[in-house]
Design a protein around this motif. Structure first.
Motif, PDB file in Angstrom:
ATOM      1  N   ASP A  43       0.943  -1.097   0.039  1.00 35.56           N
ATOM      2  CA  ASP A  43      -0.121  -0.119  -0.074  1.00 35.56           C
ATOM      3  C   ASP A  43       1.017   1.179   0.004  1.00 35.56           C
ATOM      4  OD1 ASP A  43       0.990  -0.740   2.412  1.00 35.56           O
ATOM      5  OD2 ASP A  43      -0.943  -0.363   3.486  1.00 35.56           O
ATOM      6  N   LEU A  44       2.045   1.477   0.771  1.00 39.82           N
ATOM      7  CA  LEU A  44       2.784   2.477   0.592  1.00 39.82           C
ATOM      8  C   LEU A  44       3.512   2.702  -1.019  1.00 39.82           C
ATOM      9  CD1 LEU A  44       4.950   1.960   3.973  1.00 39.82           C
ATOM     10  CD2 LEU A  44       2.968   3.214   3.259  1.00 39.82           C
ATOM     11  N   ASP A  45       3.858   1.469  -1.423  1.00 38.94           N
ATOM     12  CA  ASP A  45       4.257   1.729  -2.803  1.00 38.94           C
ATOM     13  C   ASP A  45       3.113   2.149  -3.783  1.00 38.94           C
ATOM     14  OD1 ASP A  45       6.766   0.975  -2.386  1.00 38.94           O
ATOM     15  OD2 ASP A  45       6.142  -1.492  -2.814  1.00 38.94           O
ATOM     16  N   VAL A  46       1.942   2.054  -3.647  1.00 42.61           N
ATOM     17  CA  VAL A  46       0.923   2.422  -4.246  1.00 42.61           C
ATOM     18  C   VAL A  46       0.431   4.032  -4.191  1.00 42.61           C
ATOM     19  CG1 VAL A  46      -1.837   2.377  -4.631  1.00 42.61           C
ATOM     20  CG2 VAL A  46      -0.386   0.057  -4.383  1.00 42.61           C
ATOM     21  N   SER A  47       0.511   4.349  -2.744  1.00 40.69           N
ATOM     22  CA  SER A  47       0.602   5.787  -2.436  1.00 40.69           C
ATOM     23  C   SER A  47       1.484   6.590  -2.995  1.00 40.69           C
ATOM     24  CB  SER A  47       0.512   5.934  -0.786  1.00 40.69           C
ATOM     25  OG  SER A  47      -0.726   5.070  -0.397  1.00 40.69           O
ATOM     26  N   ALA A  48       2.749   6.032  -2.963  1.00 40.11           N
ATOM     27  CA  ALA A  48       4.012   6.953  -3.826  1.00 40.11           C
ATOM     28  C   ALA A  48       3.922   7.026  -5.066  1.00 40.11           C
ATOM     29  CB  ALA A  48       5.250   6.228  -3.051  1.00 40.11           C
ATOM     30  N   GLY A  49       3.421   5.656  -5.719  1.00 44.02           N
ATOM     31  CA  GLY A  49       3.415   5.799  -7.153  1.00 44.02           C
ATOM     32  C   GLY A  49       2.163   6.741  -7.587  1.00 44.02           C
ATOM     33  N   LEU A  50       0.992   6.886  -6.917  1.00 46.68           N
ATOM     34  CA  LEU A  50      -0.017   8.048  -7.353  1.00 46.68           C
ATOM     35  C   LEU A  50       0.458   9.327  -7.213  1.00 46.68           C
ATOM     36  CD1 LEU A  50      -3.071   6.253  -5.521  1.00 46.68           C
ATOM     37  CD2 LEU A  50      -2.544   6.664  -8.011  1.00 46.68           C
ATOM     38  N   ARG A  51       1.443   9.406  -5.925  1.00 51.30           N
ATOM     39  CA  ARG A  51       1.696  10.677  -5.702  1.00 51.30           C
ATOM     40  C   ARG A  51       3.008  11.213  -7.072  1.00 51.30           C
ATOM     41  NH1 ARG A  51       2.167   9.307  -0.375  1.00 51.30           N
ATOM     42  NH2 ARG A  51       4.276   8.937  -0.637  1.00 51.30           N
ATOM     43  N   GLU A  52       3.672  10.193  -7.370  1.00 48.10           N
ATOM     44  CA  GLU A  52       4.784  10.496  -8.328  1.00 48.10           C
ATOM     45  C   GLU A  52       4.271  10.205  -9.755  1.00 48.10           C
ATOM     46  OE1 GLU A  52       7.696   7.689  -7.244  1.00 48.10           O
ATOM     47  OE2 GLU A  52       7.948   8.350  -5.203  1.00 48.10           O
ATOM     48  N   GLY A  53       3.069   9.974 -10.026  1.00 48.32           N
ATOM     49  CA  GLY A  53       2.623   9.881 -11.317  1.00 48.32           C
ATOM     50  C   GLY A  53       2.781   8.563 -11.941  1.00 48.32           C
ATOM     51  N   ARG A  54       3.319   7.545 -11.145  1.00 50.13           N
ATOM     52  CA  ARG A  54       3.599   6.228 -11.884  1.00 50.13           C
ATOM     53  C   ARG A  54       2.364   5.433 -12.099  1.00 50.13           C
ATOM     54  NH1 ARG A  54       6.119   2.856  -8.809  1.00 50.13           N
ATOM     55  NH2 ARG A  54       6.320   4.009  -6.876  1.00 50.13           N
ATOM     56  N   PHE A  55       1.641   5.644 -11.088  1.00 47.97           N
ATOM     57  CA  PHE A  55       0.116   5.144 -11.033  1.00 47.97           C
ATOM     58  C   PHE A  55      -0.830   5.947 -11.411  1.00 47.97           C
ATOM     59  CE2 PHE A  55       2.421   2.164  -7.951  1.00 47.97           C
ATOM     60  CZ  PHE A  55       2.954   1.341  -8.874  1.00 47.97           C
TER      61      PHE A  55
END
Length: 255
Positions: free
Chosen positions: A17-29
């Protein structure tokens, strides 16, 4: 918590879940990417799932609805891998034990009842049902009068093995052989208890009827079913033909 993520038909991988949150912030997801984790009934967009977890989370509107058929298939395969399938050696050894407990005593009974002299006698009476029945009764009386323990003992072993296997398959998804080897039959793909219908009726009884019918009425069809059933053990998920018929899987049993 681990999430399976996908964008359309493209698999993005598995992330916490931490990777998902970070990815949304960074635009990867993207909020429209699909996600799935254990406990979810179906795939959802990250936007919808995050709003379920936190209604105050805002995300842009969804503009695409990708197909999720391939994604469901991958999750089913992941579930199978996590169940820790029974090894080829375990399944083979369990089959040998079950074969010995059922076939050997049955063979002893049949060879004692239908010896060479009795077979020749019944062949002469094929067109006389009444005489055939009388001959069978006399044969049974003769064997009973002999007083030997070999026939009753073989019959007892066969009957007990059959009864115990029925009970074990219904309650635990195991035969005597599977119990000895620590493996079991479960539902595919979630690993739930298979029960009476799947583990016994569909997987064992129905498949036996199909093979027997194929041997008696269609010659080589029954043999072909047996060969196909045996060779399918080398599939990635080790599901034989009778497993596909019953929608089951053989796994190692957790203590």
């Amino acid at each position: 918590m681990k999430y399976h993520l996908a964008r359309g038909e493209e698999q993005l991988g598995t992330f916490n879940d931490l990777d998902v949150s970070a990815g949304l912030r960074e635009g990867r997801f993207k909020p429209t990417d699909l996600c799935w984790t254990e406990g979810m009934k179906d795939w959802e967009t990250l936007k919808d799932h995050l709003q379920e977890l936190n209604p105050e989370v805002a995300a842009p509107s969804i503009s695409e609805q990708p197909s999720i058929t391939a994604l469901r298939a991958e999750v089913r395969q992941d579930q199978v891998i996590r169940l820790e399938m029974a090894s080829l050696g375990q399944r083979f050894a369990a089959k040998l034990i079950d074969f010995a407990l059922i076939i050997v005593p049955l063979w002893v009974v049949l060879t004692m009842v239908f010896d060479q002299a009795f077979v020749e006698e019944t062949q002469k009476l094929q067109n006389d049902p009444t005489a055939m029945v009388n001959a069978m009764q006399k044969r049974a009386e003769k064997l009973q009068a002999s007083g030997g323990m070999k026939l009753p003992l073989a019959s007892l072993v066969f009957d007990m093995a059959l009864i115990v296997n029925v009970v074990l398959l219904t309650l635990r998804g195991q035969t005597i052989g599977k119990l000895c080897l620590g493996i079991q039959v479960v539902r595919f793909p979630d690993g739930a208890r298979a029960g009476f219908i799947k583990a016994l009726l569909l997987r064992s009884v129905l498949f036996f009827i199909l093979v027997f019918t194929g041997l008696i009425y269609f010659g080589g069809l029954g043999l072909a079913l047996l060969m196909a059933d045996s060779l399918m053990i080398f599939r990635k998920d080790r599901r034989c033909l009778h497993d596909l018929v019953a929608d089951t899987l053989v796994t190692k049993r957790k203590a």
